[in-house]
Design an enzyme around this catalytic site. Structure first.
Site, PDB file in Angstrom:
ATOM      1  N   LEU A  22       0.591  -1.137  -0.006  1.00 54.42           N
ATOM      2  CA  LEU A  22      -0.022  -0.189   0.036  1.00 54.42           C
ATOM      3  C   LEU A  22       0.874   1.271  -0.212  1.00 54.42           C
ATOM      4  O   LEU A  22       0.264   2.154   0.227  1.00 54.42           O
ATOM      5  CB  LEU A  22      -0.971  -0.097   1.052  1.00 54.42           C
ATOM      6  CG  LEU A  22      -1.991  -1.354   1.253  1.00 54.42           C
ATOM      7  CD1 LEU A  22      -2.770  -1.235   2.306  1.00 54.42           C
ATOM      8  CD2 LEU A  22      -2.664  -1.242  -0.079  1.00 54.42           C
ATOM      9  N   CYS A  23       2.085   1.137  -0.275  1.00 57.75           N
ATOM     10  CA  CYS A  23       2.990   2.239  -0.327  1.00 57.75           C
ATOM     11  C   CYS A  23       2.704   3.046  -1.700  1.00 57.75           C
ATOM     12  O   CYS A  23       2.638   2.411  -2.768  1.00 57.75           O
ATOM     13  CB  CYS A  23       4.540   1.969  -0.003  1.00 57.75           C
ATOM     14  SG  CYS A  23       4.949   1.687   1.613  1.00 57.75           S
ATOM     15  N   HIS A  24       2.774   4.472  -1.687  1.00 56.43           N
ATOM     16  CA  HIS A  24       2.787   5.194  -3.135  1.00 56.43           C
ATOM     17  C   HIS A  24       4.198   5.102  -3.527  1.00 56.43           C
ATOM     18  O   HIS A  24       5.295   5.158  -2.963  1.00 56.43           O
ATOM     19  CB  HIS A  24       2.459   6.578  -2.628  1.00 56.43           C
ATOM     20  CG  HIS A  24       1.131   6.590  -2.294  1.00 56.43           C
ATOM     21  ND1 HIS A  24       0.721   6.615  -0.708  1.00 56.43           N
ATOM     22  CD2 HIS A  24       0.012   6.906  -2.813  1.00 56.43           C
ATOM     23  CE1 HIS A  24      -0.550   6.894  -0.536  1.00 56.43           C
ATOM     24  NE2 HIS A  24      -1.027   7.201  -1.637  1.00 56.43           N
ATOM     25  N   MET A  59       8.546   4.648   5.402  1.00 56.09           N
ATOM     26  CA  MET A  59       8.968   3.208   4.753  1.00 56.09           C
ATOM     27  C   MET A  59       9.999   3.122   3.928  1.00 56.09           C
ATOM     28  O   MET A  59      10.949   2.226   3.946  1.00 56.09           O
ATOM     29  CB  MET A  59       7.615   2.866   4.036  1.00 56.09           C
ATOM     30  CG  MET A  59       6.355   2.709   4.955  1.00 56.09           C
ATOM     31  SD  MET A  59       6.403   1.839   6.719  1.00 56.09           S
ATOM     32  CE  MET A  59       7.346   0.147   5.902  1.00 56.09           C
ATOM     33  N   GLU A  60      10.348   4.226   3.130  1.00 55.24           N
ATOM     34  CA  GLU A  60      11.590   4.100   2.225  1.00 55.24           C
ATOM     35  C   GLU A  60      12.940   4.126   3.176  1.00 55.24           C
ATOM     36  O   GLU A  60      13.880   3.310   2.741  1.00 55.24           O
ATOM     37  CB  GLU A  60      11.527   5.443   1.208  1.00 55.24           C
ATOM     38  CG  GLU A  60      10.487   5.372   0.163  1.00 55.24           C
ATOM     39  CD  GLU A  60       9.034   5.284   0.842  1.00 55.24           C
ATOM     40  OE1 GLU A  60       8.074   5.019  -0.205  1.00 55.24           O
ATOM     41  OE2 GLU A  60       8.742   5.818   1.804  1.00 55.24           O
ATOM     42  N   ASP A  93      23.786 -11.212   3.711  1.00 55.98           N
ATOM     43  CA  ASP A  93      24.041 -12.046   2.438  1.00 55.98           C
ATOM     44  C   ASP A  93      25.442 -12.199   2.014  1.00 55.98           C
ATOM     45  O   ASP A  93      26.249 -13.223   1.952  1.00 55.98           O
ATOM     46  CB  ASP A  93      23.469 -11.785   1.527  1.00 55.98           C
ATOM     47  CG  ASP A  93      23.476 -12.386   0.024  1.00 55.98           C
ATOM     48  OD1 ASP A  93      23.211 -13.550  -0.062  1.00 55.98           O
ATOM     49  OD2 ASP A  93      23.797 -11.831  -1.029  1.00 55.98           O
TER      50      ASP A  93
END
Length: 160
Positions: free
Chosen positions: A73-75, A110-111, A125
């Protein structure tokens, strides 16, 4: 109130059409704990896969730009700046700080969180062949500026 739910409780993308374009910024961090020998290998530049910090930095930047593809739901945002800094903390940790900026209608928390998280995952990793016991912790928002909700800063431990 959860803004990503409609009146029937269904998930939806928030409509930001009418929101003003403002300057927004967010800073997040993550910490990767590892064996001291693993941190020393990174610091000495002796890792056979190359410069761990450089690869993690690029991965974090790339992740910030693709957050909307990972979190439903992130733009999609036109980020104007993404900075990912990595700092070795002896004897056994790497602290990652990610800062995202834009002029837009929705925040960049969120970014920033995605950038810090993916940089941490990249360290894991690249180093898992020598240290499978690494721990990614303290993924958190440190600061947010701009938008309707204003300024947020995580309080330091011990502050009221």
């Amino acid at each position: 109130m959860l803004t990503h739910l409609d009146s029937q409780g269904r998930a939806n993308m928030v409509d930001v059409t009418e929101k003003a374009v403002t300057s927004r910024e967010a800073t997040a961090e993550a910490v990767v704990r590892m064996r001291p020998e693993t941190l020393q290998l990174i610091q000495d530049g002796g890792h056979p896969k190359g410069d761990v910090f450089a690869v993690a930095r690029i991965a974090g930047i790339q992740a910030a730009k693709r957050t909307h593809e990972l979190i439903p739901l992130c733009h999609p945002l036109l980020l104007t700046s993404v900075k990912v800094e990595l700092q070795a903390e002896a004897p056994d940790a790497v602290r990652i700080r990610a800062r995202c900026r834009l002029a837009g209608q929705t925040g960049v928390e969120m970014e920033a969180l995605t950038a810090a998280s993916v940089a941490a995952l990249t360290i894991y990793d690249m180093c898992k062949a020598v240290d499978r016991g690494m721990l990614i912790e303290q993924v958190q928002l440190l600061e947010k500026l701009g938008g309707k909700s204003g300024h947020y800063r995580k309080e330091e431990e011990g502050q009221a």
